[in-house]
Enzyme design. Structure first.
Site, PDB file in Angstrom:
ATOM      1  N   HIS A  27      -3.453 -28.420  18.175  1.00 52.66           N
ATOM      2  CA  HIS A  27      -2.733 -29.487  17.489  1.00 52.66           C
ATOM      3  C   HIS A  27      -2.694 -29.250  15.978  1.00 52.66           C
ATOM      4  CE1 HIS A  27      -3.780 -31.305  21.346  1.00 52.66           C
ATOM      5  NE2 HIS A  27      -2.859 -32.219  21.122  1.00 52.66           N
ATOM      6  N   GLU A  33      -9.346 -26.343  22.986  1.00 56.41           N
ATOM      7  CA  GLU A  33      -9.070 -26.971  21.690  1.00 56.41           C
ATOM      8  C   GLU A  33      -8.998 -28.474  21.908  1.00 56.41           C
ATOM      9  OE1 GLU A  33      -5.920 -28.651  20.797  1.00 56.41           O
ATOM     10  OE2 GLU A  33      -5.452 -28.571  22.920  1.00 56.41           O
ATOM     11  N   SER A  91      -1.640 -29.441  24.847  1.00 59.18           N
ATOM     12  CA  SER A  91      -2.191 -30.792  24.907  1.00 59.18           C
ATOM     13  C   SER A  91      -2.214 -31.279  26.360  1.00 59.18           C
ATOM     14  CB  SER A  91      -1.380 -31.726  23.991  1.00 59.18           C
ATOM     15  OG  SER A  91      -2.057 -32.944  23.794  1.00 59.18           O
TER      16      SER A  91
END
Length: 303
Positions: free
Chosen positions: A277, A209, A110
């Site tokens: 995630h 992502e 992230s």
């Protein structure tokens, strides 16, 4: 690229918060969770700090802590407690040569993408796009996530990436490719463009992502990569999980978008790789050599 030493039971693991804060209760729980795995734990001060409500300390404080953990010879791994916002505050304050001379396992995803990119590119260090302590280990640390993480940290020469049972790798464009795998969270990669820390994709395999993004925003970000030249000379693309991707049209989803925007690049493109995630999630050794075979739906990492 430099692979850090493997992690053994009894080794010392540092837990840091280079991004957003957690509660003291969660920080204490994270410490106990990692101890229960058989490791000694060094808690960074950042794990107990909150600045502005969204940062786990100032950039100067967090950068100093990262350098302290890398240069402490007794520490074998650095695990991020969570993502969030503000890891970008540290990238101009780190000594990348010193990190290169003190390689060790570094894990997160992230917002931690900022650090994966700079450690890969400026320190030649292989890092791990893998589970974070509060986000993935404190509660419901499932067997697949744990196994993928441990295998990535300890593979000898080759590692075959796996998806959870019932989830298959999917293909947008066929072919094979081999190159260094780089990338992370799409929004973060785009936010780094135009800075001294932007990602270098030339001759590489790009992974990305994201989470909680409208498909129209994903569209915009992919075009940003295109217009920045980041898709011009890449070997291949691996698309991770797009958790809670919000559609603007129920009949036009991520697969259709990827096909329209990436399907004509004349390189292999694979998607639905369960890293990001998502729960469970697989771990990717960023900076390693990646062999992707879209014909046979295989992804192999090499030292």
């Amino acid at each position: 690229m430099i692979f850090p030493e493997k992690l053994k039971q009894g080794d010392k693991v540092a837990i840091i918060a280079p991004s957003s804060p957690v509660s003291k209760e969660n920080a204490d729980g994270c410490k106990e969770a990692v101890i229960s795995m058989g490791y000694q734990v060094v808690m960074g001060e950042s794990a107990y700090k909150s600045v502005r409500g969204y940062a786990a300390g100032t950039g100067k404080e967090k950068a100093a802590e990262i350098m302290k953990m890398f240069t402490d010879k007794s520490i074998k791994a650095i695990w991020c407690i969570r993502g969030g916002i503000t890891s970008s505050h540290v990238v101009d304050k780190l000594d990348y040569d010193l990190i290169s001379r003190n390689p060790k396992i570094f894990v997160g995803y992230s917002d931690i993408t900022n650090l994966h990119v700079v450690f890969n590119q400026k320190s030649n260090l292989v890092t791990y796009h893998g589970p974070m302590v509060k986000s993935n280990m404190l509660n419901d640390y499932d067997d697949f996530t744990r196994k993928s993480f441990e295998q990535a940290l300890n593979f000898e020469s080759e590692l075959t990436l796996q998806n959870p049972v019932g989830e298959s790798f999917e293909v947008i464009s066929g072919g094979t490719a081999e190159g260094t795998i780089i990338g992370g969270n799409l929004a973060l990669l785009v936010s780094m463009l135009g800075t001294p820390y932007e990602i270098d994709t030339k001759g590489k395999i790009l992974f990305f992502e994201d989470v909680n993004e409208k498909l129209s925003r994903v569209d915009r970000m992919i075009y940003h990569l295109k217009y920045s030249g980041k898709l011009d000379d890449i070997k291949g693309i691996i698309v991770g999980d797009f958790t809670n991707c919000q559609l603007d049209d129920p009949e036009y989803g991520l697969k259709e978008l990827l096909k329209d925007e990436l399907g004509n690049l004349d390189i292999p493109v694979m998607y639905n790789i369960k890293s990001g995630h998502c729960f469970p999630m697989s771990t990717i050794p960023m900076g390693s050599i990646c062999h992707m075979d879209a014909h046979n739906k295989k992804i192999i990492f090499k030292k």
